[in-house]
Design a protein around this motif. Sequence first.
Motif, PDB file in Angstrom:
ATOM      1  N   LEU A   3       0.830  -1.195   0.000  1.00 52.50           N
ATOM      2  CA  LEU A   3       0.000   0.000   0.000  1.00 52.50           C
ATOM      3  C   LEU A   3       0.866   1.247   0.000  1.00 52.50           C
ATOM      4  CD1 LEU A   3      -2.744  -1.089   2.546  1.00 52.50           C
ATOM      5  CD2 LEU A   3      -2.793  -1.199   0.059  1.00 52.50           C
ATOM      6  N   LEU A   6       2.248   1.623  -3.444  1.00 52.31           N
ATOM      7  CA  LEU A   6       1.215   2.154  -4.320  1.00 52.31           C
ATOM      8  C   LEU A   6       1.104   3.651  -4.148  1.00 52.31           C
ATOM      9  CD1 LEU A   6      -1.005   1.414  -6.335  1.00 52.31           C
ATOM     10  CD2 LEU A   6      -2.569   1.168  -4.427  1.00 52.31           C
ATOM     11  N   ARG A   7       1.171   4.082  -2.933  1.00 51.95           N
ATOM     12  CA  ARG A   7       1.105   5.523  -2.669  1.00 51.95           C
ATOM     13  C   ARG A   7       2.270   6.229  -3.327  1.00 51.95           C
ATOM     14  NH1 ARG A   7       2.562   7.832   3.331  1.00 51.95           N
ATOM     15  NH2 ARG A   7       3.480   9.771   2.614  1.00 51.95           N
ATOM     16  N   ILE A  18      -5.542   6.115   3.517  1.00 51.31           N
ATOM     17  CA  ILE A  18      -5.829   4.730   3.174  1.00 51.31           C
ATOM     18  C   ILE A  18      -6.894   4.138   4.060  1.00 51.31           C
ATOM     19  CG2 ILE A  18      -4.058   3.811   4.724  1.00 51.31           C
ATOM     20  CD1 ILE A  18      -5.122   2.497   1.276  1.00 51.31           C
ATOM     21  N   LEU A  22      -9.897   1.751   2.794  1.00 52.54           N
ATOM     22  CA  LEU A  22     -10.076   0.367   3.234  1.00 52.54           C
ATOM     23  C   LEU A  22     -11.414   0.168   3.913  1.00 52.54           C
ATOM     24  CD1 LEU A  22      -6.527  -0.534   4.570  1.00 52.54           C
ATOM     25  CD2 LEU A  22      -7.581  -1.134   2.391  1.00 52.54           C
ATOM     26  N   LEU A  41      -9.953   8.741  -2.537  1.00 55.28           N
ATOM     27  CA  LEU A  41      -9.198   8.161  -3.642  1.00 55.28           C
ATOM     28  C   LEU A  41      -9.119   9.050  -4.877  1.00 55.28           C
ATOM     29  CD1 LEU A  41     -10.492   4.503  -3.486  1.00 55.28           C
ATOM     30  CD2 LEU A  41      -8.253   5.351  -2.816  1.00 55.28           C
ATOM     31  N   SER A 112       1.414  -8.449  -4.617  1.00 58.70           N
ATOM     32  CA  SER A 112       1.184  -7.010  -4.718  1.00 58.70           C
ATOM     33  C   SER A 112       2.094  -6.381  -5.769  1.00 58.70           C
ATOM     34  CB  SER A 112       1.420  -6.351  -3.360  1.00 58.70           C
ATOM     35  OG  SER A 112       2.717  -6.659  -2.881  1.00 58.70           O
ATOM     36  N   ALA A 131      -9.794   1.388  -6.184  1.00 59.55           N
ATOM     37  CA  ALA A 131     -10.319   0.656  -5.032  1.00 59.55           C
ATOM     38  C   ALA A 131     -10.200  -0.844  -5.251  1.00 59.55           C
ATOM     39  CB  ALA A 131     -11.775   1.044  -4.780  1.00 59.55           C
ATOM     40  N   LEU A 134      -6.597  -1.816  -4.700  1.00 61.08           N
ATOM     41  CA  LEU A 134      -6.293  -1.868  -3.269  1.00 61.08           C
ATOM     42  C   LEU A 134      -6.852  -3.122  -2.624  1.00 61.08           C
ATOM     43  CD1 LEU A 134      -6.947   1.834  -2.235  1.00 61.08           C
ATOM     44  CD2 LEU A 134      -4.752   0.673  -2.256  1.00 61.08           C
ATOM     45  N   GLN A 135      -8.062  -3.461  -3.011  1.00 60.20           N
ATOM     46  CA  GLN A 135      -8.689  -4.659  -2.463  1.00 60.20           C
ATOM     47  C   GLN A 135      -7.892  -5.902  -2.828  1.00 60.20           C
ATOM     48  OE1 GLN A 135     -12.574  -5.698  -4.024  1.00 60.20           O
ATOM     49  NE2 GLN A 135     -13.220  -6.447  -2.027  1.00 60.20           N
ATOM     50  N   ILE A 137      -4.688  -6.068  -3.543  1.00 65.79           N
ATOM     51  CA  ILE A 137      -3.433  -6.055  -2.805  1.00 65.79           C
ATOM     52  C   ILE A 137      -3.641  -6.586  -1.393  1.00 65.79           C
ATOM     53  CG2 ILE A 137      -1.746  -4.502  -1.731  1.00 65.79           C
ATOM     54  CD1 ILE A 137      -1.853  -2.821  -4.271  1.00 65.79           C
ATOM     55  N   CYS A 138      -4.718  -6.138  -0.762  1.00 69.50           N
ATOM     56  CA  CYS A 138      -5.024  -6.621   0.592  1.00 69.50           C
ATOM     57  C   CYS A 138      -5.258  -8.134   0.589  1.00 69.50           C
ATOM     58  CB  CYS A 138      -6.254  -5.909   1.146  1.00 69.50           C
ATOM     59  SG  CYS A 138      -5.989  -4.156   1.475  1.00 69.50           S
TER      60      CYS A 138
END
Length: 324
Positions: A3, A6-7, A18, A22, A41, A112, A131, A134-135, A137-138
């Motif tokens: 994350l 990514l930022r 973030i 999330l 975002l 990731s 989004a 991000l999902q 990656i999580c």
Amino acid sequence: MALITLRRNFCHLSDFRIHGALAALRNHPINHVHKVSKEQLHPWFCSVQYEPFRIHFHHACYKKFHLQNGNELHPVGEPAFSQGQDWNKFEQNLKNEDEQIFYRKLNEFTSSEEVLSFIKTLETLPDAMAAGALQRICEVEKKGEESHLDRLSMAQLTQLFLTSVLECPFYKGPKLFRQYQVKSFLTPCCSLETPVDFHLYKSVMIGLIDLLGARSYFASKVLTPYCYTIDVEIKLDEEGFVLPFTVDEDIHKRVALCIDGPKRFCSNSKHLLGREAIKQRHLRLLGYQVVQVPYHEIEVLKSRQELVEYLQSKLFPQNSTVHW
């Protein structure tokens, strides 16, 4: 870490909200993330104005779309659509197809780094797609964390947590999450306990039956609520009488008989292995009366009568007779 990467790759800003993103991912389906996480975002993941029609980017998709649906392509220079609503419909179709391709690609990635590399190739990243990234990656990082914790590592963490509870009662720091705790330290391989020696156990069991009068007065291989497995457990009431192992009331004392074979000791030594010493220390802290029956003491006994007398001296050193 992903994350943060990514930022750094796309934001170059000091404040990346973030947590709001999330929260939106957790509480809403992906198609509803846009409204909830727009403020968090949108400023970082896409430009304020979309390109007018992005015809140059979608030309291949446009051609494929119409060929698959049996439509004739118009000659160059001739307007393909005469009304505004047709243009809107066309753009929507292209947008939906782009998003489908995007999400299919996301589901193919298993790390990731792959997600981030893919995002770098995109010209723009609308907030709904951000989004979704991000999902993903999580998801892959969560799976990665779970896969790195094997059964032995989880058992070691559980034993460390149990040690902090028993030996450091003043500790008030973080606790081990339940999903990382095991129920038993005794497993077929890579165990924190050494299984009981079968032949030694059979010999001791015969002597216990002679001593106590029946097999019902002791239990074997008892899994405690504290993950340790006791070779033999004997329950005593307040007056020292032996209780049947099925009784769960009026128990004054629990005796944990540790039948220690050669594999529980250091090589060419009478010293217990560290894991066995820890186990017996923890059992004492948990309130058990630990009675050790080492193999080298059993081996010198010459008769069944000597075995019974030996077990009696171990279990009831203060009494000349046994009550049950």
